[in-house]
Design an enzyme around this catalytic site. Structure first.
Site, PDB file in Angstrom:
ATOM      1  N   ASP A  84       0.895   3.065   1.536  1.00  0.00           N
ATOM      2  CA  ASP A  84      -0.251   3.962   1.519  1.00  0.00           C
ATOM      3  C   ASP A  84      -1.514   3.094   1.525  1.00  0.00           C
ATOM      4  O   ASP A  84      -1.451   1.890   1.214  1.00  0.00           O
ATOM      5  CB  ASP A  84      -0.165   4.839   0.269  1.00  0.00           C
ATOM      6  CG  ASP A  84      -1.403   5.696   0.080  1.00  0.00           C
ATOM      7  OD1 ASP A  84      -1.866   6.293   1.074  1.00  0.00           O
ATOM      8  OD2 ASP A  84      -1.912   5.752  -1.057  1.00  0.00           O
ATOM      9  N   ASP A  86      -5.314   4.364   0.561  1.00  0.00           N
ATOM     10  CA  ASP A  86      -6.278   4.638  -0.510  1.00  0.00           C
ATOM     11  C   ASP A  86      -5.649   4.455  -1.887  1.00  0.00           C
ATOM     12  O   ASP A  86      -4.583   5.003  -2.186  1.00  0.00           O
ATOM     13  CB  ASP A  86      -6.818   6.064  -0.384  1.00  0.00           C
ATOM     14  CG  ASP A  86      -7.659   6.252   0.859  1.00  0.00           C
ATOM     15  OD1 ASP A  86      -8.219   5.260   1.350  1.00  0.00           O
ATOM     16  OD2 ASP A  86      -7.752   7.394   1.355  1.00  0.00           O
ATOM     17  N   ASN A  92       1.002  12.975  -2.077  1.00  0.00           N
ATOM     18  CA  ASN A  92       1.140  12.924  -0.632  1.00  0.00           C
ATOM     19  C   ASN A  92       2.152  11.877  -0.173  1.00  0.00           C
ATOM     20  O   ASN A  92       2.605  11.893   0.966  1.00  0.00           O
ATOM     21  CB  ASN A  92      -0.236  12.624  -0.011  1.00  0.00           C
ATOM     22  CG  ASN A  92      -0.285  12.912   1.472  1.00  0.00           C
ATOM     23  OD1 ASN A  92       0.301  13.886   1.928  1.00  0.00           O
ATOM     24  ND2 ASN A  92      -0.998  12.080   2.212  1.00  0.00           N
ATOM     25  N   LYS A 100       3.833  11.372   6.582  1.00  0.00           N
ATOM     26  CA  LYS A 100       4.040   9.998   6.130  1.00  0.00           C
ATOM     27  C   LYS A 100       5.515   9.619   6.181  1.00  0.00           C
ATOM     28  O   LYS A 100       5.872   8.502   6.590  1.00  0.00           O
ATOM     29  CB  LYS A 100       3.491   9.825   4.714  1.00  0.00           C
ATOM     30  CG  LYS A 100       1.965   9.781   4.645  1.00  0.00           C
ATOM     31  CD  LYS A 100       1.491   9.362   3.265  1.00  0.00           C
ATOM     32  CE  LYS A 100      -0.010   9.115   3.263  1.00  0.00           C
ATOM     33  NZ  LYS A 100      -0.490   8.569   1.981  1.00  0.00           N
ATOM     34  N   GLY A 137      -3.551   9.198   4.670  1.00  0.00           N
ATOM     35  CA  GLY A 137      -4.194  10.494   4.851  1.00  0.00           C
ATOM     36  C   GLY A 137      -5.669  10.314   5.144  1.00  0.00           C
ATOM     37  O   GLY A 137      -6.404  11.293   5.275  1.00  0.00           O
ATOM     38  N   ASP A 153       0.806   6.039  -4.257  1.00  0.00           N
ATOM     39  CA  ASP A 153       0.315   6.405  -5.591  1.00  0.00           C
ATOM     40  C   ASP A 153       0.154   7.904  -5.808  1.00  0.00           C
ATOM     41  O   ASP A 153       0.018   8.343  -6.955  1.00  0.00           O
ATOM     42  CB  ASP A 153      -1.042   5.736  -5.846  1.00  0.00           C
ATOM     43  CG  ASP A 153      -2.157   6.383  -5.040  1.00  0.00           C
ATOM     44  OD1 ASP A 153      -3.151   6.836  -5.637  1.00  0.00           O
ATOM     45  OD2 ASP A 153      -2.036   6.452  -3.801  1.00  0.00           O
TER      46      ASP A 153
END
Length: 401
Positions: free
Chosen positions: A184, A186, A343, A317, A273, A340
């Site tokens: 991921d 962010d 999502n 994802k 995302g 984290d």
């Protein structure tokens, strides 16, 4: 091998030096014995070498015993010898587990708690070694005779009490064969949330952050929350995207992790995302192999508040992970996913190893393991790579070795 096979366990302890193992096996080669098991550990220059040999009824075990004692005397080492039957605890044949414990600091109480949980599950700690002493202390136990799922749950509970991190993985090829890392972006690859950085230019950072937090906790539908936040950005000059790129900071240890694993021919992917206008530059900087993210619509140099194309959401994802694995020729079982937020849950579940990195509670509970230290390169320890190996490889590349 028959359970009644006669065995001799030879344990040498003393100052490590070249040739100890060679000399012992050279002495044993003169006798009709076979090697059943070997383990060797060196701790701060002190060697512990254990050799289990099996022998038949015609072997003069007294002569073998005397030869081993002579080697120990010549080397100035301590020796223990014990005869028995069978070639070891049958629990070992159930397969070994790697229990990786990370702490800042790692206290004796934490180690006592972990060891106690292992014992309570009727398992045995065959070996303990240190993988790192900075920026976190990382100790790995090789455990045999335990049910992986039961031990994982017990150790996770103990880790929460002791404020350390723990991972339980099967040993052997399943661990060493990992070849694709999917991350991921962010609050994982980078510090902070890109959409909040963009919203700050519109004076809406706090409002957008509130929606982001709820979505990452799993309280809001991701796509709906994303479109709501992007709509707030309508009218912003697209030049703010370059300003956002300039302020982004990678999580500590990201460059080390990527550099180290790429030396071992790992492939890397990022799934977000967030937005390609940001992630493409991050991927180029790090040498990432595959990327997937959303696309902000820009018209006449300004953000329209809309997105272009399909949304990379929770299901997207997981699908990206499968697509990247296929492109890299890597089975799903040999992938690692790191995230984290809610999502990321499908991606973490799909991967061979799902790691919750400084994650929300719902993610920590669902992932295979959780890391709460702020150093991304700690993930290398979960793959059995020590800090000494990382530092040595860096020094070699720099021409210092």
């Amino acid at each position: 091998m028959d359970a009644k096979t006669r065995t001799l366990l030879i344990t040498l302890t003393g100052r490590d030096r070249p040739g100890v193992t060679s000399r012992l096996f050279s002495a044993l080669a003169a006798f009709p014995v076979t090697v059943a098991d070997v383990e060797q550990v060196v701790i701060r220059g002190r060697l512990v070498l254990g050799v289990l040999v099996s022998y038949g009824p015609d072997t003069d075990i007294g002569r073998v015993w005397a030869a081993a004692e002579k080697i120990a005397a010549d080397l100035g080492m301590e020796i223990e010898l014990a005869t028995g039957t069978g070639t070891g605890d049958p629990r070992r044949r159930r397969g070994r587990l790697h229990v990786t414990i990370l702490g800042t600091p790692l206290t004796p109480a934490a180690m006592a708690g972990m060891a106690g949980r292992v014992a309570a599950h009727g398992a045995n700690i065959d070996r303990i070694e240190r993988l790192a002493h900075h920026p976190v202390t990382c100790i790995e136990m090789h455990v045999s005779g335990a049910d992986p799922d039961g031990l994982r749950a017990a150790l996770a509970a103990e880790a929460a009490e002791q404020h350390v991190d723990v991972a339980v993985q099967r040993g052997g090829l399943a661990r060493r064969a990992k070849r694709l890392i999917v991350m991921d972006v962010d609050s994982t690859l980078i510090q902070g949330e890109v959409i909040e950085f963009i919203a700050a230019h519109a004076g809406l950072e706090a409002k957008v952050a509130e929606i982001t937090e709820a979505a990452m906790r799993g309280e809001l539908d991701f796509e709906g929350a994303l479109r709501e936040r992007v709509a707030m950005l309508a009218g912003l000059d697209a030049s703010v995207l370059a300003q956002v790129r300039d302020r982004i900071e990678f999580s500590p240890g990201v460059r080390t992790l990527v550099r180290t694993l790429k030396r071992l021919d790992y492939k890397f992917a990022i799934v977000s995302g967030g937005f390609t206008q940001i992630t493409d530059a991050l991927a180029a900087d790090l040498g990432i192999d595959y990327t997937a993210a959303n696309v902000l619509e820009v018209e006449n140099g300004r953000l329209t508040g809309n997105l272009v194309g399909p949304i990379v959401d929770r299901a997207g994802k997981a699908e990206a992970l499968r697509r990247f694995a296929a492109a890299a020729g890597v089975p799903i079982s040999q992938t690692v996913a790191i995230g984290d937020g809610a999502n990321d849950l499908d991606m973490l579940a799909a991967a061979g190893l799902g790691i919750a990195y400084n994650a929300k509670p719902v993610v920590r509970e669902a992932a295979d393991t959780a890391l709460n230290v702020p150093y991304m390169d700690s993930i290398a320890f979960l793959l059995g790579i020590s800090r000494d190996e990382i530092d040595a490889a860096d020094a070699e590349d720099a021409g210092l070795l």
